[in-house]
Design an enzyme around this catalytic site. Structure first.
Site, PDB file in Angstrom:
ATOM      1  N   TYR A 142       0.766  -1.077  -0.157  1.00  0.00           N
ATOM      2  CA  TYR A 142      -0.145   0.084  -0.098  1.00  0.00           C
ATOM      3  C   TYR A 142       0.823   1.241   0.043  1.00  0.00           C
ATOM      4  O   TYR A 142       0.473   2.377  -0.582  1.00  0.00           O
ATOM      5  CB  TYR A 142      -0.931  -0.009   1.283  1.00  0.00           C
ATOM      6  CG  TYR A 142      -2.431  -0.757   1.154  1.00  0.00           C
ATOM      7  CD1 TYR A 142      -2.286  -1.824   0.810  1.00  0.00           C
ATOM      8  CD2 TYR A 142      -3.559  -0.026   1.193  1.00  0.00           C
ATOM      9  CE1 TYR A 142      -3.450  -2.867   0.766  1.00  0.00           C
ATOM     10  CE2 TYR A 142      -4.656  -0.713   1.026  1.00  0.00           C
ATOM     11  CZ  TYR A 142      -4.571  -2.038   0.798  1.00  0.00           C
ATOM     12  OH  TYR A 142      -5.661  -2.553   0.778  1.00  0.00           O
ATOM     13  N   LYS A 189       3.142 -15.523   2.998  1.00  0.00           N
ATOM     14  CA  LYS A 189       3.179 -16.091   1.641  1.00  0.00           C
ATOM     15  C   LYS A 189       4.826 -16.636   1.500  1.00  0.00           C
ATOM     16  O   LYS A 189       5.532 -16.166   0.616  1.00  0.00           O
ATOM     17  CB  LYS A 189       2.757 -15.196   0.431  1.00  0.00           C
ATOM     18  CG  LYS A 189       2.707 -16.165  -0.773  1.00  0.00           C
ATOM     19  CD  LYS A 189       1.601 -17.050  -0.983  1.00  0.00           C
ATOM     20  CE  LYS A 189       1.703 -17.966  -2.254  1.00  0.00           C
ATOM     21  NZ  LYS A 189       0.809 -19.214  -2.456  1.00  0.00           N
ATOM     22  N   ASP A 221      -3.115 -18.282   1.054  1.00  0.00           N
ATOM     23  CA  ASP A 221      -4.047 -18.986   0.116  1.00  0.00           C
ATOM     24  C   ASP A 221      -4.857 -20.257   0.791  1.00  0.00           C
ATOM     25  O   ASP A 221      -5.967 -20.337   0.850  1.00  0.00           O
ATOM     26  CB  ASP A 221      -3.309 -19.577  -1.287  1.00  0.00           C
ATOM     27  CG  ASP A 221      -1.985 -20.288  -0.813  1.00  0.00           C
ATOM     28  OD1 ASP A 221      -1.654 -20.294   0.181  1.00  0.00           O
ATOM     29  OD2 ASP A 221      -1.510 -20.915  -2.090  1.00  0.00           O
ATOM     30  N   ASP A 245      -6.355  -7.059   4.084  1.00  0.00           N
ATOM     31  CA  ASP A 245      -7.363  -6.162   3.425  1.00  0.00           C
ATOM     32  C   ASP A 245      -8.313  -7.505   2.803  1.00  0.00           C
ATOM     33  O   ASP A 245      -9.574  -7.363   2.980  1.00  0.00           O
ATOM     34  CB  ASP A 245      -7.037  -5.511   2.387  1.00  0.00           C
ATOM     35  CG  ASP A 245      -7.904  -4.817   1.507  1.00  0.00           C
ATOM     36  OD1 ASP A 245      -8.945  -4.284   2.081  1.00  0.00           O
ATOM     37  OD2 ASP A 245      -7.932  -4.839   0.305  1.00  0.00           O
TER      38      ASP A 245
HETATM   39  C1  IPM Z   1     -10.366  -1.099   3.812  1.00  0.00           C
HETATM   40  C2  IPM Z   1     -10.632  -0.483   2.589  1.00  0.00           C
HETATM   41  C3  IPM Z   1      -9.592   0.307   2.059  1.00  0.00           C
HETATM   42  C4  IPM Z   1      -8.214  -0.451   2.202  1.00  0.00           C
HETATM   43  C5  IPM Z   1      -9.680   1.159   0.747  1.00  0.00           C
HETATM   44  C6  IPM Z   1     -10.874   1.900   0.849  1.00  0.00           C
HETATM   45  C7  IPM Z   1      -8.418   2.035   0.670  1.00  0.00           C
HETATM   46  O1  IPM Z   1     -10.792  -1.672   1.637  1.00  0.00           O
HETATM   47  O2  IPM Z   1     -10.380  -0.354   4.939  1.00  0.00           O
HETATM   48  O3  IPM Z   1     -10.289  -2.338   3.995  1.00  0.00           O
HETATM   49  O4  IPM Z   1      -7.812  -1.309   1.097  1.00  0.00           O
HETATM   50  O5  IPM Z   1      -7.407  -0.592   3.044  1.00  0.00           O
HETATM   51 MN    MN Z   2     -10.750  -3.377   2.262  1.00  0.00          MN
END
Ligand code: IPM
Ligand code: MN
Length: 352
Positions: A142, A189, A221, A245
């Protein structure tokens, strides 16, 4: 007690579900003799429209000065199908996480007795599910270097982790496991990724400091598969940002609706509490969104940020009561039996 809370409603259904959580929190505060001072601030597409950026400095100042942040959702469809957009609501969320130092996202998955049969999974698979996914929130792919090469025809995103970043997240995981069943699952992973091997090595080194915790290491996975087969075999899980996520979205529907699961993001500065579901633009303005995930996020806020456990329990109890009595939105019952978002909020506030 005086509670100073920053209120970031955001986009889509954010303002509607936040309004219900405010009602319920105010009712709880009244009952227990607290005074809440809410400070609203702009974020997401709403902030882009108003001031041109999704997490303005003024909002950051409000968050820094508060004891806790209650957050709705961020995102707007007009940006989703425009890969060339230079400012996006989601950038606000990432900037906020980074600037507040929210390195750990606590996402529980549990079931409600009255909703067991609303789950997409069979009853015997989910009964007793009570797990927490601890997702690393300010590192990994990210926040790594990204870009285009080759006249835009090649793209890259990089995933980087430092030992220190892994340690601080894992420490929370070990501590959480100690207060629960003393089982910790590290998801990675490591058969492919170097960052995953560093995760595994770091967590293995920490095991000696927590001799009572039984740690297992599983590939992401395989966990994606086992989560729908045997969710009730997991307790505390730790994992990096992107895996977390994906797995938390998967886990969030086990309870019966994505509109139910709360979360807390904690770290260096003010902690933030938000529903796991997103901005759900299709439902925005229709008074149909399920406010329970946000209301339960407020419960987490009372307990974690203010150490007010009884108040949190009062919120959870009234939520359970509303579910048992069928005072619920249309994601949980047929449209003709459903209550509106605001009606559910009013009922909760009146019955808390
Ligand atoms: C979450 C959301 C966010 C992320 C997005 C909106 C950037 O999906 O809080 O899980 O990917 O972290
Ligand atoms: Mn999310």
């Amino acid at each position: 007690m005086k509670l100073n809370i920053a209120l970031l409603a955001g986009d889509g259904i954010g303002p509607e579900v936040i309004a219900q959580a405010v009602k319920v929190s105010d009712a709880v505060a009244k009952k227990f003799g607290h005074e809440i001072n809410w400070t609203p601030a702009l974020t997401g597409a709403a902030a882009i429209d108003a001031v041109g950026e999704p997490y303005p400095d003024s909002t950051h100042e409000v968050c820094m000065a508060a004891d806790a942040v209650l957050f709705g959702a961020i995102g707007h469809p007009r940006f989703d199908n425009d890969p060339k957009a230079t400012v996006r609501p989601e950038q606000g969320l990432l900037k906020m996480r980074k600037k507040l130092g929210l390195f750990a996202n606590v996402r529980p998955t549990f079931t409600f007795p009255s909703l067991i049969d609303s789950s997409p999974l069979k009853r015997e698979r989910i009964e007793g599910t009570d797990m927490i996914i601890l997702r690393e929130l300010t590192g990994g792919i990210y926040f790594g270097e990204r870009g285009r090469l080759d006249n835009g025809n090649t793209a890259f995103d990089t995933c980087t982790y430092t030992r220190a970043e892994i340690q601080r997240l894992a420490k929370l995981g070990f501590e959480m496991a100690m207060t629960r069943s003393k089982r910790l699952c590290c998801v990675d992973k490591a058969n492919v990724l170097e960052t995953s091997r560093l995760w595994r090595e770091t967590v293995q080194d920490m095991e000696k400091d927590y001799p009572e915790v039984k740690v297992t290491y599983e590939f992401v996975d395989a966990v994606a598969m086992r989560l729908v087969q045997w969710p009730n075999t997991y307790d505390v899980m730790i994992t990096e940002n992107l895996f977390g996520d994906i797995l938390t979205d998967e886990a969030s529907v086990i309870s019966g609706s994505m509109g139910l699961m709360p979360s807390a993001s904690i770290g260096v500065h003010t902690s933030l509490f938000e529903p796991i579901h997103g901005s759900y633009p299709q439902a925005a303005g229709k008074d149909i969104a399920n406010p329970l995930a946000t209301v339960l996020s407020a419960a987490m806020m009372f307990e974690d940020a203010f150490k007010l456990k009884e108040e949190a329990e009062a919120i959870r109890a009234v939520v359970n009561k509303s579910l048992a009595e069928g005072i619920v939105t249309e994601d949980l019952v047929g449209k003709n039996k459903a209550y509106k978002t605001t009606e559910v909020g009013d009922w909760l506030a009146a019955n808390v």
